[in-house]
Each structure stands twice: as C-alpha cells, then as structure tokens.
Design an enzyme around this catalytic site. Structure first.
Site, PDB file in Angstrom:
ATOM      1  N   LYS A   1       0.842  -0.976  -0.254  1.00 46.58           N
ATOM      2  CA  LYS A   1      -0.186  -0.101  -0.132  1.00 46.58           C
ATOM      3  C   LYS A   1       0.880   1.419  -0.121  1.00 46.58           C
ATOM      4  O   LYS A   1       0.453   1.869  -0.520  1.00 46.58           O
ATOM      5  CB  LYS A   1      -0.970   0.027   1.292  1.00 46.58           C
ATOM      6  CG  LYS A   1      -2.022  -0.958   1.140  1.00 46.58           C
ATOM      7  CD  LYS A   1      -2.977  -0.901   2.362  1.00 46.58           C
ATOM      8  CE  LYS A   1      -4.222  -1.867   2.019  1.00 46.58           C
ATOM      9  NZ  LYS A   1      -4.982  -1.869   3.346  1.00 46.58           N
TER      10      LYS A   1
ATOM     11  N   ARG B   1      -3.143  18.640  -6.755  1.00 49.61           N
ATOM     12  CA  ARG B   1      -3.921  19.670  -6.007  1.00 49.61           C
ATOM     13  C   ARG B   1      -3.150  21.026  -5.728  1.00 49.61           C
ATOM     14  O   ARG B   1      -3.698  21.985  -5.884  1.00 49.61           O
ATOM     15  CB  ARG B   1      -4.811  19.044  -4.894  1.00 49.61           C
ATOM     16  CG  ARG B   1      -5.989  17.990  -4.817  1.00 49.61           C
ATOM     17  CD  ARG B   1      -6.566  18.143  -3.892  1.00 49.61           C
ATOM     18  NE  ARG B   1      -5.704  17.638  -2.576  1.00 49.61           N
ATOM     19  CZ  ARG B   1      -5.745  16.411  -2.274  1.00 49.61           C
ATOM     20  NH1 ARG B   1      -5.928  15.431  -3.117  1.00 49.61           N
ATOM     21  NH2 ARG B   1      -5.127  16.082  -1.192  1.00 49.61           N
TER      22      ARG B   1
ATOM     23  N   TYR C   1       7.596  -5.195  -1.872  1.00 55.75           N
ATOM     24  CA  TYR C   1       8.352  -4.130  -1.832  1.00 55.75           C
ATOM     25  C   TYR C   1       8.890  -3.701  -3.315  1.00 55.75           C
ATOM     26  O   TYR C   1       8.655  -2.602  -4.078  1.00 55.75           O
ATOM     27  CB  TYR C   1       9.616  -4.235  -0.896  1.00 55.75           C
ATOM     28  CG  TYR C   1      10.543  -2.899  -0.942  1.00 55.75           C
ATOM     29  CD1 TYR C   1       9.957  -1.815  -0.212  1.00 55.75           C
ATOM     30  CD2 TYR C   1      11.801  -2.972  -1.375  1.00 55.75           C
ATOM     31  CE1 TYR C   1      10.822  -0.736  -0.147  1.00 55.75           C
ATOM     32  CE2 TYR C   1      12.431  -1.700  -1.240  1.00 55.75           C
ATOM     33  CZ  TYR C   1      11.869  -0.695  -0.690  1.00 55.75           C
ATOM     34  OH  TYR C   1      12.736   0.508  -0.517  1.00 55.75           O
TER      35      TYR C   1
END
Ligand code: UDP
Length: 311
Positions: free
Chosen positions: A92, A107, A146
């Site tokens: 993740k 953003r 990984y």
C-alpha cells in the site's frame, strides 16, 4: 518561505531529510503512522515553529492545509524483515500512498519526488546498475511486495507526469546507513553493529560473497535535495559506488568496534541479490553529486549512535 511535505517523516532517511530542509529555511509538514518510523527521530524538533507533524497513514487519502511547494513521498517499510512482517502495508505504501501523495502534488501544483530503490533492479544481471537497466525481479518472491510496489510507484509517477503534467522526480536509493536506523530492522548494518556491541557472532547469510555498496545518510539527503531542485525527469541512482562483500563488511565492523566475536553462517534468504553497486554517472552529470563521507567516518558515527541502544 517554501513548504515541503515529507511522508514517512519520522523514518530513518526522511527524518534526516526533514532536518536538512528545515536547516535550509523551509517549512516542513511531516506525516507518519509510526509503522516503521519512530518518535525519537523527530523529538529534537519539538518546539520548532517551522515543523509540523501529523500522525497519519498516507495509504488513506489525506489533505494538507495551505500552499505546498514540494512533496517528498518517502513513506514505506524498507527492510527485508518488514517485507515479511508487514507485506500488505508495504504494497500500500508503494501503491495507494503514492497515489495519495501524487494527488496532493496535483491539487497543490507542487513538485513531487518519489523515493524509489535499487530493488527495482532485483537480482541484477547488469553490474554496476545503470538507470536504463530494466531489472530482474521476482513477481512472487518474498521481496516482491516491496520491489513490485516500487516499480508500480515509478509507473504511477510517470503517468501523473505525462497525463496531468505534475513535475516529478524519482530517486533510486541504494543501501544507506547512519544514525536513526532501527537496531532491530534486520538490515546488515544495524544487525552487525548490534551483534558486535553485544559480543555476539556476526550472522553471515550464505557465503558472504554477495556484495553491497553503502552510502552514508547525509550524502543521500544531499542527492535527494539536489534532485528535487533539478529539472531531471528520469530516475536517478543515488548511492555510494564503494562496493564490498558482506564478509568484508563484517570484517570492517569487527575492526571498527574492536571486537573479536567471530562470524556465524546462516541460510541465504530467497532472492537475495548477489551483487549491487550503483552507476552514479547520471547523478554526477545532472546533479554534480557524488558521495563525500568516507566509509570509516560514516561507520564510526553510526556505531556511536547504536552504543546508546545496546547494553
Ligand atoms: N545480511 C547478512 N546478515 C545479516 C543481515 C543481512 O549477511 O544479519 C546480508 C543479506 O543477505 C544481504 C546483505 O547482507 O546480502 C544486505 O542485506 P540488507 O538486509 O541490509 O539489505 P538488502 O540490500 O538485501 O535489501
């Protein structure tokens, strides 16, 4: 005053990067969930008005208030023991957390740097490793959570650059050592120093002929900061080309600690790369960077740090 966001900011390498950015006059927002990072790595920054820390898992979407100039996505477990203990979180960190960090940069119209790794080269058939070598990685082995997450992360970075126009940088970090490594993270530097200081034999995996090239953390941080400020879109290897076998490394640690604890043979872990050494030609050319800390100096500082935690 410019603002940098550092994910994984309480980790070994990122906490040194945070120190460097603050010293150079930036405001720093660091995020960490302490899965492998530690509060002691940033404890000295308490009360620093330019430092903001937030406990957060960046694998979940997150927001940072105000303007942001730089996003350094450094968060990830990074030792072979971690890959066994927290493989899903490792996946993740390379995938969801990379997207969340890239979305923040998009953003905020910030420049983005991703901490990649020499593990993208796997067990390399090209030596030393140049950035254009595409690697020899197992998709299913114990390191794959990984290695493949980092390879995915590089692809995500390039997609955000091509599709959204985000200004991106990729650093491929080779073996790095120094103060603030975890004594129990299983990597060879803390393992051997800890064993030597505790009077235990050094655990050599396999025949010890496999090689690594160790870079002191301040040299790495210098390279990362130069890369962020450069206009280089291509991945850049940052590491020290001074290569040694693990057996030679064990002998160096025994000499530097003044111990004669001997060595103990242990099984070689699956997919353990046989050789590793960065070709730093690109870093020299585009960043005018090369390591300056000698192995002897770096190891002495690292041993001094670990003395606090042993005994
Ligand atoms: N290694 C070893 N003894 C240890 C820990 C590691 O011989 O107690 C070896 C390991 O097999 C590898 C090298 O040292 O060949 C570097 O291992 P590390 O976990 O530090 O990082 P890697 O470069 O493999 O990701």
């Amino acid at each position: 005053m410019k603002t940098a966001v550092v994910t994984g900011g309480a980790g070994f390498v990122p906490s040194h990067l945070v120190d460097r950015l603050l010293a150079d006059g930036l405001r720093v927002v660091a995020l960490d969930n302490f899965i492998t990072g530690h509060k002691r790595n940033i404890a000295h920054l308490e009360g620093n008005e330019n430092f903001i820390f937030r406990e957060a898992d960046v694998s979940e979407p997150f927001e940072v208030e105000g303007e942001v100039d730089y996003v350094f996505h450094m968060a990830s477990p990074a030792s072979p023991i971690d890959y066994v203990q927290v493989p899903i979180e490792t996946l993740k960190a390379g995938s969801y957390a990379t997207h969340n960090s890239l979305d923040l940069a998009l953003r905020k119209k910030a420049r983005f740097l991703m901490a990649s790794t020499s593990e993208v080269y796997g067990d390399p058939e090209v030596h030393p490793q140049t950035e254009d070598y595409q690697g020899n990685v197992s998709t299913t082995g114990p390191r794959s959570c990984y290695d493949e997450a980092k390879r995915y992360a590089e692809a995500a970075v390039m997609a955000y650059h091509r599709h959204h126009g985000v200004e991106t940088r990729i650093v491929r970090i080779f073996n790095t050592y120094g103060p603030r490594m975890r004594l129990d993270d299983g990597r060879v530097v803390p393992a051997f120093i800890g064993q030597a200081l505790e009077g235990k034999p050094l655990t050599i995996f396999g025949d010890g002929a496999q090689t690594r090239s160790f870079c002191y953390v301040s040299d790495l941080v210098e390279g990362i900061w130069r890369l962020m400020q450069s206009d280089c879109l291509q991945p850049v290897n940052i590491g020290n080309p001074h290569e040694m076998s693990i057996k030679e490394f064990a002998e160096a640690i025994a000499a530097a600690t003044g111990t004669q604890t001997g060595m103990k043979g242990c099984p070689l872990p699956e997919d353990d790369p046989k050789v590793r050494r960065p070709d730093i030609g690109r870093a020299r050319e585009v960043l005018d960077w090369e390591p300056v800390v000698s192995f002897d100096d770096g190891i002495r500082k690292t041993i001094d740090y670990f003395k606090e935690f042993v005994g």
